[in-house]
Write an enzyme that holds these catalytic residues in place. Structure first.
Site, mmCIF file in Angstrom:
data_model
loop_
_atom_site.group_PDB
_atom_site.id
_atom_site.type_symbol
_atom_site.label_atom_id
_atom_site.label_comp_id
_atom_site.label_asym_id
_atom_site.label_seq_id
_atom_site.Cartn_x
_atom_site.Cartn_y
_atom_site.Cartn_z
ATOM 1 N N ASP A 238 -34.023 -37.868 -6.287
ATOM 2 C CA ASP A 238 -32.784 -38.458 -5.762
ATOM 3 C C ASP A 238 -31.557 -37.703 -6.240
ATOM 4 O O ASP A 238 -30.523 -37.702 -5.575
ATOM 5 C CB ASP A 238 -32.690 -39.931 -6.161
ATOM 6 C CG ASP A 238 -33.706 -40.728 -5.363
ATOM 7 O OD1 ASP A 238 -34.875 -40.766 -5.777
ATOM 8 O OD2 ASP A 238 -33.335 -41.251 -4.293
ATOM 9 N N ASN A 248 -35.558 -39.813 -10.157
ATOM 10 C CA ASN A 248 -36.424 -40.182 -9.028
ATOM 11 C C ASN A 248 -36.883 -41.623 -9.258
ATOM 12 O O ASN A 248 -36.514 -42.264 -10.262
ATOM 13 C CB ASN A 248 -37.608 -39.210 -8.916
ATOM 14 C CG ASN A 248 -38.387 -39.402 -7.625
ATOM 15 O OD1 ASN A 248 -37.795 -39.464 -6.537
ATOM 16 N ND2 ASN A 248 -39.702 -39.536 -7.707
HETATM 17 O O1 MRU Z 1 -35.353 -46.636 -3.618
HETATM 18 P P1 MRU Z 1 -35.815 -45.596 -2.639
HETATM 19 O O2 MRU Z 1 -37.004 -46.000 -1.849
HETATM 20 O O3 MRU Z 1 -34.669 -45.086 -1.794
HETATM 21 O O4 MRU Z 1 -36.269 -44.380 -3.571
HETATM 22 C C1 MRU Z 1 -36.765 -43.217 -2.972
HETATM 23 C C2 MRU Z 1 -37.229 -42.219 -3.955
HETATM 24 O O5 MRU Z 1 -37.099 -42.379 -5.142
HETATM 25 C C3 MRU Z 1 -37.796 -40.938 -3.411
HETATM 26 O O6 MRU Z 1 -38.780 -40.448 -4.261
HETATM 27 C C4 MRU Z 1 -36.670 -39.909 -3.326
HETATM 28 O O7 MRU Z 1 -35.579 -40.425 -2.601
HETATM 29 C C5 MRU Z 1 -37.094 -38.659 -2.692
HETATM 30 S S1 MRU Z 1 -37.342 -38.936 -0.960
HETATM 31 C C6 MRU Z 1 -37.663 -37.561 -0.176
#
Ligand code: MRU
Length: 344
Positions: A238, A248
């Site tokens: 992220d 992440n």
């Molecule tokens: O809370 P989320 O579902 O938005 O979290 C998503 C993640 O942590 C993913 O691993 C990250 O965004 C990478 S997506 C390509």
């Protein structure tokens, strides 16, 4: 249609004057799109996790700016710009951790800042380019990541990083897709509590793609690694700080610690829009805390004695990461030098 060209599921469909968002909260049981015609709705869709995943959030926000301009440019000729800026701020407040959101909004602002009689065509074009580039970047990362996975018998992934989390194909899941096409390997996916992105979304995407996968409880990861079944943990990101520390989904840090103990390598696959060179280390990354009620059993939600601590991301130190795979290339044993050289 060949296996290679079959489109993956689409999290976002841009119609030209509206954004259709697949409501991921209802997957895999129900597949329904909500249609948005204003930025406020898109911000709400992000905050409530109808759309989630760092790159997908950024793309949705970019289209949100287009929708804002579509509405205000004609309706409020005197102050359309101030209204679009207010909508951009609303979008920026929808979630704090994924930098792709802020990156995409900065891209849209750069277009807005260019003098023009009518900013709409350029805004539309930029949002569509952000979307198309993301898919192309994922394909490239897929190949680069698959090179590293050569000879691996098994991988473990976390959260959902596939077409649902991106413009299409996926980051970490894109790597797994590309690697599997070259040479079938065992794919394990953690449930990813509390939102169950692994159990609800990742294995659903893999099954649609014809890739066999095995779901594990998050707490089974250590035992899985001990069994020798996986050679790599492959995850997305992220936000990646200048020194390679990576935010992440909550649980990624635990997997990286376990991987070190068991001689398993850790790959982070993320486009350069996820790199945040303005942030020195992971200590400076804001970690989203979500409502305790998303975690608490319903019978405790009104109980003042019991609460829940619900951070939804964590930070994995660069020292525990074997490789960061981006569309521009691979950073082995990430460090500040590696990140900055890649971005130059
Ligand atoms: O809370 P989320 O579902 O938005 O979290 C998503 C993640 O942590 C993913 O691993 C990250 O965004 C990478 S997506 C390509």
């Amino acid at each position: 249609m060949t296996e290679q060209n079959r489109p993956n599921v689409q999290a976002l469909i841009w119609t030209g004057d509206s954004l259709k968002v697949l409501d991921q909260r209802q997957l895999p049981d129900v597949s329904v799109y909500d249609e948005y015609r204003d930025a406020e709705g898109v911000a709400e869709a992000i905050a409530t996790m109808r759309v989630r995943g760092a790159p997908a959030i950024g793309i949705a926000a970019a289209y949100g700016v287009v929708l804002s301009c579509l509405r205000h440019f004609d309706e409020n000729p005197a102050d359309w710009r101030a209204r679009v800026e207010a909508d951009s701020e609303r979008l920026a407040k929808s979630r704090p951790t994924a930098v792709n959101l802020f990156w995409a909004l900065a891209q849209m602002k750069a277009v807005l800042d260019q003098p023009s009689d009518n900013p709409l065509p350029a805004l539309r074009a930029r949002a569509e380019k952000i979307h198309a580039d993301d898919i192309a970047d994922n394909r490239r990362m897929g190949e680069l990541g698959a090179d590293l996975l050569q000879g691996a018998a098994g991988v473990l992934t976390h959260c959902n990083t596939g077409a649902l989390a991106t413009g299409g194909y996926g980051t970490a899941l894109g790597v797994i897709r590309s690697a599997y096409r070259r040479n079938p390997l065992a794919v394990y996916a953690g449930e990813t509590r509390p939102w169950l992105q692994g159990a609800r979304l990742t294995i659903w995407e893999l099954s649609q793609d014809g890739i066999p996968a095995t779901l594990i409880a998050d707490s089974a990861a250590a035992w899985l690694m001990k069994s020798g079944a996986v050679n790599w943990v492959v995850v997305g990101a992220d936000r990646i700080a200048a020194n390679g520390d990576t935010a992440n989904k909550i649980g990624t840090y635990a997997l990286a610690v376990l991987a070190r103990q068991h001689g398993v390598k850790v790959m982070v696959a993320a486009p350069t829009s996820t790199l945040d060179p303005g942030i020195e280390s992971g200590n400076d990354i804001e970690i989203e805390q979500r409502n305790p009620n998303e975690l608490l059993p319903a019978c405790y939600t009104e109980n003042s004695l019991i609460t829940a601590w619900n951070p939804v991301f964590d930070v994995t130190p660069a020292a525990l990461i074997s490789a960061i795979v981006t569309e521009r290339g691979v950073i082995l044993n990430p460090s500040e030098h590696g990140v900055r050289s890649l971005l130059q």
